[in-house]
Design an enzyme around this catalytic site. Structure first.
Site, PDB file in Angstrom:
ATOM      1  N   CYS A  20     -87.031  57.661  92.360  1.00 39.19           N
ATOM      2  CA  CYS A  20     -88.136  57.287  91.474  1.00 39.19           C
ATOM      3  C   CYS A  20     -87.974  55.793  91.172  1.00 39.19           C
ATOM      4  O   CYS A  20     -87.311  55.084  91.939  1.00 39.19           O
ATOM      5  CB  CYS A  20     -88.185  58.164  90.224  1.00 39.19           C
ATOM      6  SG  CYS A  20     -86.758  58.082  89.126  1.00 39.19           S
ATOM      7  N   THR A  72     -86.385  54.316  88.650  1.00 38.25           N
ATOM      8  CA  THR A  72     -85.021  54.017  88.193  1.00 38.25           C
ATOM      9  C   THR A  72     -83.963  54.980  88.713  1.00 38.25           C
ATOM     10  O   THR A  72     -82.771  54.687  88.616  1.00 38.25           O
ATOM     11  CB  THR A  72     -84.956  54.097  86.656  1.00 38.25           C
ATOM     12  OG1 THR A  72     -85.299  55.446  86.279  1.00 38.25           O
ATOM     13  CG2 THR A  72     -85.904  53.108  86.004  1.00 38.25           C
ATOM     14  N   GLY A  73     -84.372  56.145  89.155  1.00 40.91           N
ATOM     15  CA  GLY A  73     -83.431  57.214  89.519  1.00 40.91           C
ATOM     16  C   GLY A  73     -83.010  58.035  88.310  1.00 40.91           C
ATOM     17  O   GLY A  73     -82.458  59.137  88.453  1.00 40.91           O
ATOM     18  N   HIS A  78     -65.068  62.252  94.376  1.00 35.87           N
ATOM     19  CA  HIS A  78     -64.503  62.781  93.136  1.00 35.87           C
ATOM     20  C   HIS A  78     -65.354  63.861  92.480  1.00 35.87           C
ATOM     21  O   HIS A  78     -64.812  64.786  91.877  1.00 35.87           O
ATOM     22  CB  HIS A  78     -64.307  61.644  92.121  1.00 35.87           C
ATOM     23  CG  HIS A  78     -63.231  60.676  92.521  1.00 35.87           C
ATOM     24  ND1 HIS A  78     -62.622  59.836  91.628  1.00 35.87           N
ATOM     25  CD2 HIS A  78     -62.663  60.418  93.722  1.00 35.87           C
ATOM     26  CE1 HIS A  78     -61.706  59.095  92.256  1.00 35.87           C
ATOM     27  NE2 HIS A  78     -61.727  59.426  93.540  1.00 35.87           N
ATOM     28  N   ASP A  84     -91.238  60.176  93.434  1.00 36.23           N
ATOM     29  CA  ASP A  84     -92.546  60.001  92.799  1.00 36.23           C
ATOM     30  C   ASP A  84     -93.199  58.767  93.427  1.00 36.23           C
ATOM     31  O   ASP A  84     -92.696  58.222  94.421  1.00 36.23           O
ATOM     32  CB  ASP A  84     -92.433  59.946  91.266  1.00 36.23           C
ATOM     33  CG  ASP A  84     -91.780  58.670  90.748  1.00 36.23           C
ATOM     34  OD1 ASP A  84     -91.381  57.814  91.570  1.00 36.23           O
ATOM     35  OD2 ASP A  84     -91.674  58.524  89.518  1.00 36.23           O
ATOM     36  N   ARG A 128     -57.085  67.547  93.121  1.00 33.72           N
ATOM     37  CA  ARG A 128     -57.255  67.554  91.660  1.00 33.72           C
ATOM     38  C   ARG A 128     -58.737  67.482  91.271  1.00 33.72           C
ATOM     39  O   ARG A 128     -59.125  67.958  90.194  1.00 33.72           O
ATOM     40  CB  ARG A 128     -56.484  66.395  91.031  1.00 33.72           C
ATOM     41  CG  ARG A 128     -57.027  65.014  91.351  1.00 33.72           C
ATOM     42  CD  ARG A 128     -56.105  63.912  90.848  1.00 33.72           C
ATOM     43  NE  ARG A 128     -56.663  62.584  91.030  1.00 33.72           N
ATOM     44  CZ  ARG A 128     -56.696  61.918  92.186  1.00 33.72           C
ATOM     45  NH1 ARG A 128     -56.197  62.466  93.272  1.00 33.72           N
ATOM     46  NH2 ARG A 128     -57.211  60.698  92.240  1.00 33.72           N
ATOM     47  N   HIS A 129     -59.553  66.927  92.154  1.00 34.64           N
ATOM     48  CA  HIS A 129     -60.987  66.812  91.840  1.00 34.64           C
ATOM     49  C   HIS A 129     -61.679  68.171  91.873  1.00 34.64           C
ATOM     50  O   HIS A 129     -62.680  68.366  91.188  1.00 34.64           O
ATOM     51  CB  HIS A 129     -61.654  65.840  92.805  1.00 34.64           C
ATOM     52  CG  HIS A 129     -61.054  64.477  92.757  1.00 34.64           C
ATOM     53  ND1 HIS A 129     -61.074  63.696  91.629  1.00 34.64           N
ATOM     54  CD2 HIS A 129     -60.360  63.766  93.697  1.00 34.64           C
ATOM     55  CE1 HIS A 129     -60.457  62.566  91.859  1.00 34.64           C
ATOM     56  NE2 HIS A 129     -60.000  62.580  93.106  1.00 34.64           N
ATOM     57  N   MET A 157     -85.246  61.368  87.478  1.00 33.54           N
ATOM     58  CA  MET A 157     -84.923  62.382  88.496  1.00 33.54           C
ATOM     59  C   MET A 157     -83.569  63.022  88.216  1.00 33.54           C
ATOM     60  O   MET A 157     -83.406  64.248  88.324  1.00 33.54           O
ATOM     61  CB  MET A 157     -84.896  61.740  89.892  1.00 33.54           C
ATOM     62  CG  MET A 157     -86.234  61.301  90.417  1.00 33.54           C
ATOM     63  SD  MET A 157     -87.314  62.726  90.748  1.00 33.54           S
ATOM     64  CE  MET A 157     -88.493  61.984  91.902  1.00 33.54           C
TER      65      MET A 157
END
Ligand code: RB5
Length: 151
Positions: A67, A69-70, A100, A10, A134-135, A73
């Site tokens: 944006c 702050t993130g 992860h 933005d 495992r992830h 989004m």
């Protein structure tokens, strides 16, 4: 063939989005830029949705959303099936969420991390592979949760 990365921002994230787009091109990615391109105030959900649709449908391998702050989004992007969007504030988080969570959309706040750190975070994100193992089981459980909520 080059992997596609869909990017958007933005009005509060334009400078960082442009710098990351340049970094990605230099690193051999094909960048699809969904704007915003001007200085006018715009609504971040419109831009997050464009990128999330591309990633969720498999038309782009990754997304980047910037944006102020993130956060806005990431809230929007994570509403889309197949999207695992992560807001990152440092390079450790960027590496960890790739290793992860197999995060496929990087969300950044230009007003939070600024230009230098923002580009470094993107560099870390795009230099790091998913670890699997495992992830993989855990990431599959994210898809299960998504499917349960779609019913
Ligand atoms: C725009 O002022 C700001 O609200 C937006 O960039 C973002 O930070 C929202 O989460």
């Amino acid at each position: 063939m080059a992997q596609k990365v869909a990017v958007a921002c933005d009005h509060a994230g334009r400078e960082l989005k442009n710098a990351i787009a340049e970094l990605l091109v230099a690193r051999g990615f094909e960048v699809e830029d969904f704007g915003t391109h001007g200085n006018d105030s715009v609504d971040y959900p419109d831009f997050a949705s464009e990128v999330a649709r591309r990633v969720g449908s498999g038309k782009a391998a990754f997304g980047v959303l910037v944006c102020g702050t993130g956060i806005g989004m990431s809230i929007v992007a994570n509403k889309y099936r197949g999207v695992r969007a992560a807001v990152c504030h440092n390079e450790f988080e960027a590496r960890a969420t790739r290793q992860h969570n197999d995060a496929n959309v990087l969300c950044l706040g230009e007003r939070v991390v600024g230009m230098g750190l923002g580009v470094a975070i993107a560099d870390a994100f795009f230099s790091t592979a998913f670890e699997g193992g495992r992830h993989l089981r855990r990431v599959q459980k994210i898809a299960d949760a998504e499917a349960e909520n779609a019913r």
